[in-house]
Write an enzyme that holds these catalytic residues in place. Structure first.
Site, PDB file in Angstrom:
ATOM      1  N   ASP A  17     -40.053  12.904 -53.889  1.00  0.00           N
ATOM      2  CA  ASP A  17     -40.065  12.831 -55.357  1.00  0.00           C
ATOM      3  C   ASP A  17     -39.025  11.856 -55.766  1.00  0.00           C
ATOM      4  OD1 ASP A  17     -41.149  12.854 -57.804  1.00  0.00           O
ATOM      5  OD2 ASP A  17     -40.306  15.070 -58.319  1.00  0.00           O
ATOM      6  N   GLY A  18     -39.241  11.182 -56.748  1.00  0.00           N
ATOM      7  CA  GLY A  18     -38.158   9.962 -57.533  1.00  0.00           C
ATOM      8  C   GLY A  18     -38.413   8.581 -57.271  1.00  0.00           C
ATOM      9  N   ASN A  19     -39.363   8.376 -56.748  1.00  0.00           N
ATOM     10  CA  ASN A  19     -39.731   6.772 -56.384  1.00  0.00           C
ATOM     11  C   ASN A  19     -39.739   6.076 -57.838  1.00  0.00           C
ATOM     12  OD1 ASN A  19     -39.953   7.483 -54.014  1.00  0.00           O
ATOM     13  ND2 ASN A  19     -42.459   7.205 -53.782  1.00  0.00           N
ATOM     14  N   GLY A  20     -40.553   6.661 -58.851  1.00  0.00           N
ATOM     15  CA  GLY A  20     -40.633   6.160 -60.313  1.00  0.00           C
ATOM     16  C   GLY A  20     -39.318   5.850 -60.875  1.00  0.00           C
ATOM     17  N   ARG A  21     -38.488   6.842 -60.905  1.00  0.00           N
ATOM     18  CA  ARG A  21     -37.284   6.976 -61.572  1.00  0.00           C
ATOM     19  C   ARG A  21     -36.165   5.975 -60.810  1.00  0.00           C
ATOM     20  NH1 ARG A  21     -36.571  13.329 -61.381  1.00  0.00           N
ATOM     21  NH2 ARG A  21     -38.501  12.850 -60.237  1.00  0.00           N
ATOM     22  N   ASN A  65     -52.466  13.288 -58.126  1.00  0.00           N
ATOM     23  CA  ASN A  65     -52.240  11.964 -58.470  1.00  0.00           C
ATOM     24  C   ASN A  65     -53.093  10.850 -58.944  1.00  0.00           C
ATOM     25  OD1 ASN A  65     -49.463  12.215 -55.695  1.00  0.00           O
ATOM     26  ND2 ASN A  65     -49.188  12.541 -57.879  1.00  0.00           N
ATOM     27  N   ARG A 191     -39.456  22.573 -58.346  1.00  0.00           N
ATOM     28  CA  ARG A 191     -41.042  23.044 -58.368  1.00  0.00           C
ATOM     29  C   ARG A 191     -41.623  22.766 -56.977  1.00  0.00           C
ATOM     30  NH1 ARG A 191     -40.738  20.044 -63.003  1.00  0.00           N
ATOM     31  NH2 ARG A 191     -41.359  18.023 -61.976  1.00  0.00           N
ATOM     32  N   LEU A 192     -42.745  23.665 -56.895  1.00  0.00           N
ATOM     33  CA  LEU A 192     -43.568  23.398 -55.448  1.00  0.00           C
ATOM     34  C   LEU A 192     -44.569  22.311 -55.789  1.00  0.00           C
ATOM     35  CD1 LEU A 192     -43.719  27.071 -53.925  1.00  0.00           C
ATOM     36  CD2 LEU A 192     -42.466  24.964 -53.251  1.00  0.00           C
ATOM     37  N   SER A 193     -45.271  22.199 -56.849  1.00  0.00           N
ATOM     38  CA  SER A 193     -46.068  21.129 -57.133  1.00  0.00           C
ATOM     39  C   SER A 193     -47.131  21.113 -56.300  1.00  0.00           C
ATOM     40  CB  SER A 193     -45.639  19.907 -57.107  1.00  0.00           C
ATOM     41  OG  SER A 193     -44.557  19.490 -57.907  1.00  0.00           O
ATOM     42  N   GLU A 204     -36.985  27.763 -45.892  1.00  0.00           N
ATOM     43  CA  GLU A 204     -35.975  27.810 -46.650  1.00  0.00           C
ATOM     44  C   GLU A 204     -36.105  26.500 -47.485  1.00  0.00           C
ATOM     45  OE1 GLU A 204     -33.108  29.640 -46.489  1.00  0.00           O
ATOM     46  OE2 GLU A 204     -34.366  31.056 -45.119  1.00  0.00           O
TER      47      GLU A 204
HETATM   48  C1  FPP Z   1     -43.186  10.563 -56.140  1.00  0.00           C
HETATM   49  O1  FPP Z   1     -42.414   9.893 -56.771  1.00  0.00           O
HETATM   50  C2  FPP Z   1     -43.894  10.011 -55.101  1.00  0.00           C
HETATM   51  C3  FPP Z   1     -45.428   9.812 -54.860  1.00  0.00           C
HETATM   52  C4  FPP Z   1     -46.263  10.434 -55.760  1.00  0.00           C
HETATM   53  C5  FPP Z   1     -45.899   9.304 -54.025  1.00  0.00           C
HETATM   54  C6  FPP Z   1     -45.207   9.361 -52.537  1.00  0.00           C
HETATM   55  C7  FPP Z   1     -45.580   8.344 -51.700  1.00  0.00           C
HETATM   56  C8  FPP Z   1     -44.712   7.492 -50.894  1.00  0.00           C
HETATM   57  C9  FPP Z   1     -43.156   7.923 -50.638  1.00  0.00           C
HETATM   58  C10 FPP Z   1     -45.037   6.300 -50.429  1.00  0.00           C
HETATM   59  C11 FPP Z   1     -46.287   6.636 -49.417  1.00  0.00           C
HETATM   60  C12 FPP Z   1     -45.647   7.243 -48.266  1.00  0.00           C
HETATM   61  C13 FPP Z   1     -46.502   7.318 -47.143  1.00  0.00           C
HETATM   62  C14 FPP Z   1     -45.739   7.948 -45.974  1.00  0.00           C
HETATM   63  C15 FPP Z   1     -47.524   6.466 -46.775  1.00  0.00           C
HETATM   64  P1  FPP Z   1     -42.909   9.822 -58.356  1.00  0.00           P
HETATM   65  O2  FPP Z   1     -43.698   8.469 -58.550  1.00  0.00           O
HETATM   66  O3  FPP Z   1     -43.383  11.115 -58.813  1.00  0.00           O
HETATM   67  O4  FPP Z   1     -41.487   9.625 -58.735  1.00  0.00           O
HETATM   68  P2  FPP Z   1     -40.941  10.187 -60.424  1.00  0.00           P
HETATM   69  O5  FPP Z   1     -41.056  11.430 -60.682  1.00  0.00           O
HETATM   70  O6  FPP Z   1     -39.521   9.415 -60.428  1.00  0.00           O
HETATM   71  O7  FPP Z   1     -41.714   9.269 -61.294  1.00  0.00           O
END
Ligand code: FPP
Length: 239
Positions: A17-21, A65, A191-193, A204
């Site tokens: 989690d956290g790519n967007g941020r 998603n 969260r477990l989402s 754990e």
């Molecule tokens: C959560 O970050 C991440 C996702 C919803 C997608 C996860 C995908 C990847 C890491 C890339 C694909 C991976 C593979 C192995 C193909 P978010 O966008 O919810 O971040 P945020 O909560 O900060 O907005």
């Protein structure tokens, strides 16, 4: 420093989690965060194998998603396709078997074909396992398992009055895979989402504030070291 070789978890699951941020903090488009997230996933796959952890499950795309903006969904699908095209060679080289959990038949043709190819090409490997949760939702998984179990009862293969949790587990998408010992969630959310609700019963939990694109090999090692210090009682008392 890598953690000590004793008491290494057999199976680690990660909510990435956290790519967007990460992207927002840098004034970049969200997809740039996902692109860096794929690199972090590669790092985690390498670290897993180097530590002798036999199973790694990554929550790559949840059933929820799809509700993201269409351009983000299609960019994620394209990234998944590219990841698979490049990663299959590494999986083959390192003897890692690819599995998926979730309704992959609903994915676009590009990533679906790459998945079919990678799963078939690696199916003979037995030592190392990478599980991608794609279009995955745990509640749907349990509902699907209940339907499959009911069908097996109807066909006379199971008995309705003899359904232990171990029997029922065989109808989950994760049939044949051990339950995760350690769940890592990045970006600090508690969260477990809708992820592996059944399978995480005794896992754990490790939550770190680090955003997924920043999650390094050292961060992975720290999570495993913390796991090694935990006492797992499974409902029993300390010895
Ligand atoms: C959560 O970050 C991440 C996702 C919803 C997608 C996860 C995908 C990847 C890491 C890339 C694909 C991976 C593979 C192995 C193909 P978010 O966008 O919810 O971040 P945020 O909560 O900060 O907005």
């Amino acid at each position: 420093m890598p953690p000590a070789p004793a008491n290494i978890p057999q199976h680690v699951a990660i909510i990435m989690d956290g790519n967007g941020r990460w992207a927002k903090q840098r004034g970049l488009p969200r997809i740039e965060g996902h692109r860096r997230g794929v690199e972090a996933a590669r790092t985690a796959i390498d670290a897993t194998r180097d530590l002798g952890i036999r199973y790694l499950t990554l929550y790559a795309f949840s059933a929820e998603n799809w509700q993201r903006p269409p351009d983000e969904v299609s960019a994620l699908m394209k990234l998944l396709e590219l990841f698979l095209r490049r990663e299959t060679r590494t999986l083959l080289k390192n003897g890692i078997r690819l599995h998926t959990i979730g309704h992959i038949e609903e994915l676009p043709a590009g990533p679906r074909q790459e998945l079919t190819h990678a799963i078939a090409a690696t199916r003979h490997f037995t030592d190392w396992h990478l599980v991608l949760a794609l279009n995955y939702g745990s509640r749907t998984e349990v509902a699907d398992a209940a339907c499959a179990f009911a069908a097996a009862v109807h066909a006379g293969r199971e008995r309705a009055d003899d359904a232990s949790w171990a029997t029922f587990s065989r109808y989950l998408y994760t049939a044949g895979l051990p339950d995760p010992d350690l769940l890592i969630r990045t970006s600090g959310e508690l969260r477990l989402s809708n992820f592996l609700l059944w399978q995480l019963a005794y896992a754990e939990l490790y939550v770190t504030p680090v955003l997924w694109p920043d999650f390094t090999r050292q961060d992975f090692f720290e999570a495993v070291a913390e796991y090694q210090g935990r006492e797992r009682r499974f409902g029993r008392v300390s010895v």
